[in-house]
Write an enzyme that holds these catalytic residues in place. Structure first.
Site, mmCIF file in Angstrom:
data_model
loop_
_atom_site.group_PDB
_atom_site.id
_atom_site.type_symbol
_atom_site.label_atom_id
_atom_site.label_comp_id
_atom_site.label_asym_id
_atom_site.label_seq_id
_atom_site.Cartn_x
_atom_site.Cartn_y
_atom_site.Cartn_z
ATOM 1 N N GLU B 15 95.168 -21.215 15.814
ATOM 2 C CA GLU B 15 94.634 -22.271 14.945
ATOM 3 C C GLU B 15 93.902 -21.671 13.741
ATOM 4 O O GLU B 15 93.926 -22.214 12.634
ATOM 5 C CB GLU B 15 93.626 -23.137 15.721
ATOM 6 N N LYS B 174 91.541 -36.259 22.320
ATOM 7 C CA LYS B 174 91.168 -35.520 23.538
ATOM 8 C C LYS B 174 91.318 -34.032 23.254
ATOM 9 O O LYS B 174 92.393 -33.558 22.888
ATOM 10 C CB LYS B 174 92.129 -35.924 24.657
ATOM 11 N N GLU B 177 86.636 -28.539 23.196
ATOM 12 C CA GLU B 177 85.464 -27.777 22.744
ATOM 13 C C GLU B 177 84.386 -28.583 22.023
ATOM 14 O O GLU B 177 83.204 -28.213 22.076
ATOM 15 C CB GLU B 177 85.876 -26.623 21.801
ATOM 16 N N ASP B 200 99.610 -32.971 20.594
ATOM 17 C CA ASP B 200 100.357 -33.664 21.651
ATOM 18 C C ASP B 200 99.856 -35.096 21.796
ATOM 19 O O ASP B 200 98.676 -35.381 21.588
ATOM 20 C CB ASP B 200 100.280 -32.898 22.990
#
Lengths: 237, 237
Positions: B15, B174, B177, B200
């Site tokens: 990321e 959802k 962290e 997702d």
């Protein structure tokens, strides 16, 4: 085996206060002015003992339970005090079907998570954790403590999925901080020793929160006795 | 509103690397020799930018995902660098039924936990968290980002209980962290700003882990574009 400087980490004041009082520990300044953790110090023989209680959350005004404050407390404590042992004592749920009774005190010989399900190769084992723990078979026998697997999760209850995971043979003790503390202890290369006193039987038919509140005092007293006996054994005379 | 020193916290290198490369950030010494977090620095106009990636777990050799390393990273970063903003960017799951699409990027206007169920009065709300977040409606519109509730948990999947909690109207995003980071940011009194890019669709019918791996690259690129645009807006010219 003895240790020179022991940090005792506990989540709740109701668990910690009997130990603090029995050892006549002295309150210290906070580890960090912005953190809720409360610090106390004392001596057992030649060993320095530092007690860190995770403290009262400033917004919610309840004890800072769970793995996040436990992680924070452990890092701040190791950074500030550089102990040669992290001792973690607390109350827990446990399986009656695996031999648990109220106020029985276990010594963790395995510390894992039950609420970090990550089904990607490599991450699965990371999610379980299985952190290194300090154990001493002869000392556990002398102090009449059984070894058990401690499984940590951030919920007081058990949903069906938690239950399926926890019901596996090896998982006896269910609580909310050990894995957070043991994670940081491993990273910082300080041995971790965890002992847990049963407040509720997770398969005993009562709601965890009711049984927890009912037995918290007795369980904390049993914990106090084992912690004091253990500290006598691992401190320098 | 602009900030002088921004700490950008990200969980995974996949990321973070596109952002690090686009901003030509320079690798720094580790925040702490025993912690896995990787540090990078650079400038955007007159604003100092520090990127902290949670890093590779030394034992499991996977990215340190979840709220524990996020808690640790945030405390260590604030302690070392004293930023005036914690920016948290990452990928996430989200509900298709609530408008989510792959690579859509949300700005969190609420950050809560879905896996800290503690049914004791007072503790219930502590378990949910609902940490303070920094938001700017006009800026979100300009950057074409929608506000959404971010819900954190330490599992990649959703068990039935998680689903029941997450399916509540307000919970769109959802991930694993945000609540750990926002918890520490609140304690340390540093504003928290979280943006999350969808990898997702949690109600899309695919397994989270398969869809996550399939869309990680696209989602990370979308995240990179929004982070760069956001940083331009909140940095000092």
């Amino acid at each position: 085996m003895t240790f020179k400087k022991i940090v005792l980490i506990m989540a709740m004041h109701s668990e910690a206060d009997p130990i603090r009082d029995a050892l006549e520990l002295e309150e210290m300044d906070k580890l960090h002015p912005s953190l809720p953790m409360d610090s106390y110090k004392g001596k057992i023989g030649q060993t320095e003992l530092l007690l860190l209680v995770n403290g009262v959350d400033p917004r919610f005004q309840v004890d800072s339970i769970g793995t996040q404050p436990a992680t924070l407390a452990t890092f701040a404590a190791i950074q500030a005090w550089q102990p040669d042992l992290i001792l973690n004592a607390g109350t827990c749920g446990a399986f009656k079907s695996k031999g648990a009774e109220i106020a029985k005190v276990y010594w963790g010989n395995k510390v894992i998570h039950h609420d970090r399900r990550i089904s990607i190769p490599g991450f699965r084992e990371y999610g379980v954790g299985d952190y290194p723990v300090f154990t001493d078979q002869a000392l556990a026998q002398k102090l009449e403590m059984e070894f058990a697997t401690i499984s940590s999760g951030n919920s007081l209850d058990m949903c069906d999925t938690d239950y399926q995971i926890l019901d596996q043979e090896e998982r006896v003790v269910k609580e909310m901080e050990a894995a957070g503390i043991a994670y940081v202890a491993e990273l910082m290369q300080v041995p971790y020793l965890g002992i847990k006193s049963v407040t509720d039987l997770v398969d005993g038919g009562m709601l965890a929160q009711d049984e927890f509140l009912l037995h918290l005092k007795n369980s904390s007293l049993a914990l106090q006795q084992k912690v004091l006996a253990l500290l006598q054994e691992i401190s320098i005379k």
